[in-house]
Design a protein around this motif. Sequence first.
Motif: not given
Length: 185
Positions: A26-39
């Motif tokens: 399972v690929l597991f990302y930990t950076d909340h900020g990058v994920a939100y920016e990607m959204h």
Amino acid sequence: MSEALNPATFDVAEMFLGISYPTEVVLFYTDHGVAYEMHQVEQELVAAIRREDVEAEKAAEARKAELSARAAKHRYEFHLRGQSRDNRAAARNRVLAEYPATHDFLGREVANPDADEMYANLTWSLYIEKVVRPDGAVLVAPDEATVKIIRGNAPDSECAKVETAIRGFSEGVKDGFELLAQEHD
């Protein structure tokens, strides 16, 4: 075993020699900020496509590539392996030993968030064989305390991916055995 082995008898332990358990990464990302920016950038991209704004579309695509590169620095691989019923029961029994079930006046079991948390942490530590960091460093078989830190700080969506994979082992094995039974009928 007092009887000698012959064609009519066998050692039950032989039933389980050489069996395997399913595995998944399972690929597991930990950076909340990058994920939100990607959204947000994805929403901008969709809007640019609808407007047929080629320049805005290119800018959003470039921003997505930049965010993807940043996210890769926070992408871990969780290597999971299915577990036996005995191992899963041992985890459940450990939780029940520490948090015995209590019941309300109607006899219904009362939820215990501490027991649920302990069970989730034990389950993760049971299924996770290793975690691989983006630079290749490996954490082998994280213990319950380590899993508690991971689960306490990781994005909910990433925790859900691990939990879905864990549930998927049981469901996939069950479905696979049903298909095997049909093949052999």
